[in-house]
Motif scaffolding. Structure first.
Motif, short mmCIF file in Angstrom:
data_model
loop_
_atom_site.label_atom_id
_atom_site.label_comp_id
_atom_site.label_asym_id
_atom_site.label_seq_id
_atom_site.Cartn_x
_atom_site.Cartn_y
_atom_site.Cartn_z
N ALA A 158 36.02 43.44 -43.44
CA ALA A 158 36.96 44.05 -42.51
C ALA A 158 36.35 45.14 -41.63
CB ALA A 158 38.14 44.66 -43.29
N MET A 159 35.03 45.31 -41.67
CA MET A 159 34.45 46.49 -41.03
C MET A 159 34.63 46.50 -39.51
SD MET A 159 30.35 45.85 -41.38
CE MET A 159 29.54 44.37 -40.77
N GLN A 160 34.62 45.34 -38.85
CA GLN A 160 34.68 45.35 -37.40
C GLN A 160 36.01 45.86 -36.87
OE1 GLN A 160 31.25 45.29 -37.28
NE2 GLN A 160 31.82 44.77 -35.19
N ALA A 161 37.05 45.82 -37.69
CA ALA A 161 38.32 46.40 -37.28
C ALA A 161 38.24 47.91 -37.17
CB ALA A 161 39.41 46.01 -38.27
N ASN A 162 37.21 48.50 -37.76
CA ASN A 162 37.04 49.95 -37.75
C ASN A 162 36.08 50.43 -36.67
OD1 ASN A 162 38.73 50.28 -40.04
ND2 ASN A 162 37.03 49.71 -41.38
N ALA A 163 35.72 49.55 -35.74
CA ALA A 163 34.77 49.91 -34.68
C ALA A 163 35.49 50.60 -33.53
CB ALA A 163 34.05 48.66 -34.20
N VAL A 164 36.15 51.70 -33.85
CA VAL A 164 36.89 52.47 -32.85
C VAL A 164 36.37 53.91 -32.89
CG1 VAL A 164 39.17 53.27 -32.12
CG2 VAL A 164 38.93 51.02 -33.20
N TYR A 165 35.89 54.39 -31.75
CA TYR A 165 35.26 55.71 -31.69
C TYR A 165 35.74 56.46 -30.46
CZ TYR A 165 32.07 53.49 -35.00
OH TYR A 165 31.55 52.82 -36.08
N GLY A 166 35.62 57.79 -30.50
CA GLY A 166 35.75 58.59 -29.30
C GLY A 166 34.43 58.50 -28.56
N ASP A 167 33.49 59.33 -28.97
CA ASP A 167 32.10 59.17 -28.56
C ASP A 167 31.35 58.67 -29.78
OD1 ASP A 167 29.76 60.13 -26.56
OD2 ASP A 167 29.21 60.58 -28.63
N VAL A 168 30.80 57.47 -29.71
CA VAL A 168 30.27 56.83 -30.91
C VAL A 168 29.13 57.63 -31.53
CG1 VAL A 168 28.66 55.32 -29.64
CG2 VAL A 168 29.48 54.65 -31.92
N VAL A 169 28.26 58.21 -30.72
CA VAL A 169 27.12 58.95 -31.28
C VAL A 169 27.60 60.22 -31.97
CG1 VAL A 169 24.90 60.00 -30.80
CG2 VAL A 169 25.62 57.97 -29.52
N THR A 170 28.49 60.95 -31.32
CA THR A 170 29.03 62.15 -31.94
C THR A 170 29.75 61.83 -33.24
OG1 THR A 170 29.28 63.20 -29.77
CG2 THR A 170 30.59 64.10 -31.58
N ASP A 171 30.54 60.76 -33.23
CA ASP A 171 31.30 60.38 -34.42
C ASP A 171 30.37 59.93 -35.55
OD1 ASP A 171 33.52 60.93 -32.92
OD2 ASP A 171 34.17 58.85 -32.68
N VAL A 172 29.40 59.10 -35.23
CA VAL A 172 28.48 58.61 -36.25
C VAL A 172 27.67 59.76 -36.85
CG1 VAL A 172 26.37 57.25 -36.60
CG2 VAL A 172 28.34 56.24 -35.43
N VAL A 173 27.17 60.65 -36.00
CA VAL A 173 26.39 61.78 -36.50
C VAL A 173 27.27 62.68 -37.38
CG1 VAL A 173 25.19 63.90 -35.83
CG2 VAL A 173 24.69 61.75 -34.66
N GLY A 174 28.50 62.91 -36.96
CA GLY A 174 29.40 63.73 -37.75
C GLY A 174 29.70 63.12 -39.11
N GLU A 175 29.91 61.82 -39.15
CA GLU A 175 30.21 61.15 -40.42
C GLU A 175 28.96 61.08 -41.30
OE1 GLU A 175 32.40 57.46 -39.61
OE2 GLU A 175 33.50 58.55 -38.04
N LEU A 176 27.79 60.89 -40.70
CA LEU A 176 26.56 60.93 -41.49
C LEU A 176 26.33 62.32 -42.07
CD1 LEU A 176 23.98 58.80 -39.46
CD2 LEU A 176 24.75 58.38 -41.80
N ARG A 177 26.64 63.34 -41.28
CA ARG A 177 26.46 64.72 -41.79
C ARG A 177 27.31 64.95 -43.03
NH1 ARG A 177 27.31 67.09 -37.42
NH2 ARG A 177 25.15 67.51 -36.84
N LEU A 178 28.52 64.42 -43.05
CA LEU A 178 29.37 64.56 -44.24
C LEU A 178 28.75 63.85 -45.44
CD1 LEU A 178 32.91 64.01 -42.68
CD2 LEU A 178 31.88 66.17 -43.42
N ALA A 205 28.87 45.92 -29.46
CA ALA A 205 27.54 45.89 -28.84
C ALA A 205 27.24 47.19 -28.09
CB ALA A 205 27.43 44.70 -27.90
N GLU A 206 28.21 47.68 -27.32
CA GLU A 206 27.94 48.89 -26.53
C GLU A 206 27.70 50.10 -27.42
OE1 GLU A 206 32.51 48.31 -26.48
OE2 GLU A 206 30.71 47.05 -26.41
N HIS A 207 28.32 50.12 -28.59
CA HIS A 207 28.08 51.23 -29.52
C HIS A 207 26.62 51.25 -29.97
CE1 HIS A 207 32.59 50.71 -30.61
NE2 HIS A 207 32.45 51.59 -29.64
#
Length: 296
Positions: A158-178, A205-207
């Motif tokens: 089900a992971m592709q249903a969760n491919a929703v971001y504001g700014d993907v890099v900011t969001d990914v970095v923030g979640e990795l930091r946690l 793909a764009e992410h």
């Protein structure tokens, strides 16, 4: 602990996990899928003998690390049982470690990770970043072994249903930091941690392209960065047949993977996880040599 070299030059990562190779360039991790259903080469190395032979071939080609996985994480894949995953990976880990390979095991299960380390693995590559199994972070703290935390938003079904971001890099970095903070709180030493932005996992793909273009923001977390772009679908879509619109088949994406390898290595990626070791090793050697002539 993580050690820094002299001021970083393009193509030369300055962060290195404790106890793993330091060849003065981006490392190359060769993929050994002991699965019947991985997206690129599922079934090719499913028998233990075939998987060991493939791993030894990758080492001969120059792989710094071989990454053994018994669970496909392609979109939509169903999980094997823990018992089946162990049956798939442990014989392969034992044989490759006995042959002198630096073995990584791609698993989300603490029990598999612990047994794999006991069998000779040196690194655990957890695509869930410790979220799939609450026992994983404590187990890795006890093991005191290098550990990859990947950005993850759910299992493959089900992971592709969760491919929703504001700014993907900011969001990914923030979640990795946690996840890094959770790992440190669990007792994992900073020098054992590696981060992975998770290209293709709950990403459109764009992410993926945005993460690759801004890899420096991932590196700013202060840990070595593993990048796994090899043969992934965003490359197939970029290289789609101009007449039919059909994506380029996975087996025909190695040249594109090599191009991504250069781009990631030039930005200081610590390691690249790939299917085609030879072309990637050439690419990172060239990138490191170019970087040696480039001002820091």
């Amino acid at each position: 602990m993580v050690q820094a070299t002299a001021p970083a030059r393009p193509g030369t990562p300055e962060l290195h996990p404790h106890g793993l190779p330091r060849p003065g360039r981006t490392l190359v991790m060769g993929v050994v899928n002991v699965t019947p259903d991985s997206f690129s080469d599922g079934g090719l190395s499913f028998a233990p003998e075939a998987a060991v032979a493939h791993g030894l071939s990758l080492i001969e080609q120059g792989a710094d690390i071989v990454d053994v996985g018994g669970e496909s994480t392609r979109p939509g894949a169903e999980r094997p049982t823990a018992e089946e995953e162990l049956r798939r990976v442990l014989p392969v880990v034992r044989e490759l470690a006995a042959a002198g390979a630096v073995v990584s095991v791609d698993t989300m299960r603490a029990g598999v990770a612990t047994r794999a380390l006991d069998a000779g693995a040196r690194l655990i590559n957890d695509v869930s970043g410790g979220l799939a199994d609450p026992a994983m972070l404590p187990a890795m703290a006890r093991a005191d072994a290098p550990y990859v935390l990947m950005h993850w938003r759910g299992h493959a079904t089900a992971m592709q249903a969760n491919a929703v971001y504001g700014d993907v890099v900011t969001d990914v970095v923030g979640e990795l930091r946690l996840r890094v903070e959770a790992a440190l709180q669990a007792g994992i030493r900073p020098g054992c941690l590696i981060v992975d932005p998770g290209l293709g996992f709950a990403k459109e793909a764009e992410h993926n392209w945005q993460l690759l273009a801004r890899l420096a923001e991932v590196r700013a977390l202060g840990h070595p960065v593993l990048v796994g772009a090899s043969r992934k679908s965003f490359l197939g879509r970029l290289l789609a047949d101009p007449t039919t619109g059909q994506p380029r088949p996975a087996q025909s994406r190695d040249a594109a993977t090599t191009a991504v390898s250069v781009l990631a290595a030039a930005q200081g990626a610590w390691c690249l996880r790939v299917h085609d070791v030879t072309s990637t090793l050439d690419a990172v050697r060239v990138t490191a040599r170019w970087g040696a002539e480039t001002p820091a």
